[in-house]
Design an enzyme around this catalytic site. Structure first.
Site, short mmCIF file in Angstrom:
data_model
loop_
_atom_site.label_atom_id
_atom_site.label_comp_id
_atom_site.label_asym_id
_atom_site.label_seq_id
_atom_site.Cartn_x
_atom_site.Cartn_y
_atom_site.Cartn_z
N ALA A 201 0.87 -1.18 0.00
CA ALA A 201 0.00 0.00 0.00
C ALA A 201 0.91 1.23 0.00
O ALA A 201 0.81 2.11 0.87
CB ALA A 201 -0.96 -0.01 1.19
N LEU A 202 1.79 1.25 -0.98
CA LEU A 202 2.88 2.21 -0.98
C LEU A 202 2.40 3.65 -1.17
O LEU A 202 1.51 3.92 -1.97
CB LEU A 202 3.89 1.84 -2.08
CG LEU A 202 4.46 0.42 -1.95
CD1 LEU A 202 5.40 0.12 -3.12
CD2 LEU A 202 5.18 0.22 -0.63
N HIS B 193 6.97 5.82 1.46
CA HIS B 193 7.74 4.68 0.95
C HIS B 193 8.61 5.10 -0.24
O HIS B 193 9.75 4.65 -0.38
CB HIS B 193 6.80 3.56 0.50
CG HIS B 193 5.96 2.96 1.59
ND1 HIS B 193 4.59 3.05 1.62
CD2 HIS B 193 6.30 2.24 2.69
CE1 HIS B 193 4.11 2.42 2.68
NE2 HIS B 193 5.13 1.92 3.35
N GLN C 88 3.01 -9.58 13.22
CA GLN C 88 3.10 -8.31 13.94
C GLN C 88 1.73 -7.67 14.18
O GLN C 88 1.64 -6.56 14.67
CB GLN C 88 4.05 -7.34 13.23
CG GLN C 88 3.58 -6.82 11.90
CD GLN C 88 4.69 -6.09 11.17
OE1 GLN C 88 5.68 -6.67 10.75
NE2 GLN C 88 4.56 -4.78 11.04
N GLY D 6 11.86 4.14 8.13
CA GLY D 6 11.36 5.51 8.31
C GLY D 6 11.34 5.92 9.77
O GLY D 6 11.01 5.13 10.65
N ASP E 217 8.36 5.51 12.41
CA ASP E 217 8.35 4.37 13.33
C ASP E 217 9.67 4.37 14.10
O ASP E 217 10.53 3.52 13.91
CB ASP E 217 8.16 3.08 12.53
CG ASP E 217 6.85 3.08 11.79
OD1 ASP E 217 5.83 2.71 12.38
OD2 ASP E 217 6.82 3.49 10.60
N SER F 33 0.68 7.55 5.84
CA SER F 33 0.59 6.20 6.39
C SER F 33 -0.42 5.41 5.57
O SER F 33 -1.43 5.96 5.12
CB SER F 33 0.13 6.27 7.85
OG SER F 33 -0.29 4.98 8.28
N SER F 34 -0.14 4.12 5.41
CA SER F 34 -1.10 3.26 4.70
C SER F 34 -2.43 3.23 5.43
O SER F 34 -3.46 2.94 4.84
CB SER F 34 -0.55 1.84 4.60
OG SER F 34 0.76 1.87 4.09
P1 AMP Z 1 4.98 -0.01 6.52
O1 AMP Z 1 4.68 -0.39 5.10
O2 AMP Z 1 3.96 0.89 7.13
O3 AMP Z 1 5.37 -1.17 7.37
O4 AMP Z 1 6.28 0.91 6.42
C1 AMP Z 1 7.45 0.48 5.77
C2 AMP Z 1 8.55 1.46 6.02
O5 AMP Z 1 8.14 2.74 5.56
C3 AMP Z 1 8.90 1.61 7.51
O6 AMP Z 1 10.31 1.73 7.64
C4 AMP Z 1 8.21 2.89 7.88
O7 AMP Z 1 8.84 3.55 8.95
C5 AMP Z 1 8.34 3.67 6.60
N1 AMP Z 1 7.34 4.73 6.53
C6 AMP Z 1 6.00 4.60 6.68
N2 AMP Z 1 5.39 5.81 6.60
C7 AMP Z 1 6.37 6.72 6.40
C8 AMP Z 1 6.41 8.13 6.26
N3 AMP Z 1 5.31 8.87 6.31
N4 AMP Z 1 7.61 8.73 6.08
C9 AMP Z 1 8.75 7.99 6.03
N5 AMP Z 1 8.79 6.66 6.16
C10 AMP Z 1 7.62 6.03 6.35
#
Ligand code: AMP
Length: 277
Positions: free
Chosen positions: A29-30, A34, A61, A147, A150, A185-186
């Site tokens: 869900a990029l 991302h 998780q 990112g 987190d 955020s996704s």
């Molecule tokens: P996720 O797909 O939500 O597990 O995120 C995958 C990676 O993308 C993780 O390292 C997150 O910290 C990073 N990430 C998610 N949202 C953001 C954002 N708004 N800015 C920067 N990195 C992000």
């Protein structure tokens, strides 16, 4: 761009290359956040290196009954985003590919995981550490990008890499935001129109706390709570000032202070953080 889904084939493919490999682990869900991670991965890999994006919604998780089943999985769109961003390899395994039916070995960080999101989401970081370990073993990256949204996750992954001697450099990338300050955020797509309108209160409260000269953590968190409470759909999970390295609560705001929040808007839990000095 190659799309790999079998771990054995992916390992073989990765072993064969001499190129510098940089991994961006995601759950798909990029979004723009991302994409910035992918750009950071390209800088770290160099034009001749390989940028690998893993897309895996990791059941380990998620708490039982939580949003695992409904987590968005827009496969074609994710492929387009990766192609446009210059990704070399997508690794997108099925759950059965990643986990045996009866896994009995897990990776658990036991100190930094006890606070903040670890406290509200028992088992979450065990799931994260286990899947990141598996991705590191399968894909053998030289570096991996995470990112700062987190923040606790990065601290825990760095600790895991240190304590288990993974030969992987961990690179942090800044949080990418929507125009109104809400961190991309996704999960933002779950918000109703009213919740979406109210959610930027988080960024507003964090910025105001950073601008303040207040030295006391408790006075700071009280002010942040009050500001967040002005949004009728917000329900606070935690608001805490911690040391950015140890993630332990601090009474006084000094150099290393990090303000971290987790807040539900309706059913959707959003997190954000800011360095106070
Ligand atoms: P996720 O797909 O939500 O597990 O995120 C995958 C990676 O993308 C993780 O390292 C997150 O910290 C990073 N990430 C998610 N949202 C953001 C954002 N708004 N800015 C920067 N990195 C992000």
């Amino acid at each position: 761009m190659e799309i790999l889904s079998e771990s054995g084939l992916a390992s073989e493919r990765m072993r064969k290359t001499e190129k510098r490999k940089v991994l961006v682990p995601t759950m798909g869900a990029l979004h723009r956040g991302h994409v910035e991670l992918i750009h950071a991965a390209r800088s770290a890999a160099g034009a001749d290196g390989e940028v690998i994006v893993s897309i895996f919604v990791n059941p380990l998780q998620f708490a039982p009954g939580r949003d695992y089943a409904k987590y968005p999985r827009p496969e074609h769109r994710d492929e387009e985003v990766c192609r446009d961003a210059g990704v070399d390899v997508i690794f997108r395994p099925a759950v059965e590919e990643m986990y045996a039916p009866n896994p009995s070995v897990f990776v658990e960080e036991t100190e930094l995981s006890r606070t903040l999101c670890g406290k509200s989401r028992p088992g979450h970081f065990r799931g994260v550490c286990t899947v990141v370990t598996k991705l590191f073993h399968i894909l053998q990256p030289d570096a991996a990008i995470f990112g700062e949204k987190d923040f606790q996750q990065i601290a825990i992954i760095r600790r895991m890499v240190r304590d288990l001697n993974f030969p992987v450099e961990i690179i942090a990338a800044p949080t990418v935001r929507e125009e109104d300050g809400l961190a991309c955020s996704s999960r933002n797509q779950y918000l109703s129109a009213a919740e979406r309108e109210q959610a930027p209160v988080l960024r507003g409260a964090l910025l105001r706390a950073r601008e303040s000269t207040e030295k006391s953590s408790s006075a700071t968190t009280r002010a942040v709570r009050e500001q967040i409470a002005t949004a009728s759909s917000a329900r606070i999970d935690y608001v805490e000032v911690v040391d950015a390295e140890t993630l332990k609560s601090v009474d006084k705001i000094s150099e290393n202070a990090l303000l971290a929040v987790a807040v539900f808007f309706g059913e959707t839990r959003l997190i954000d953080n800011i360095r106070l000095r």
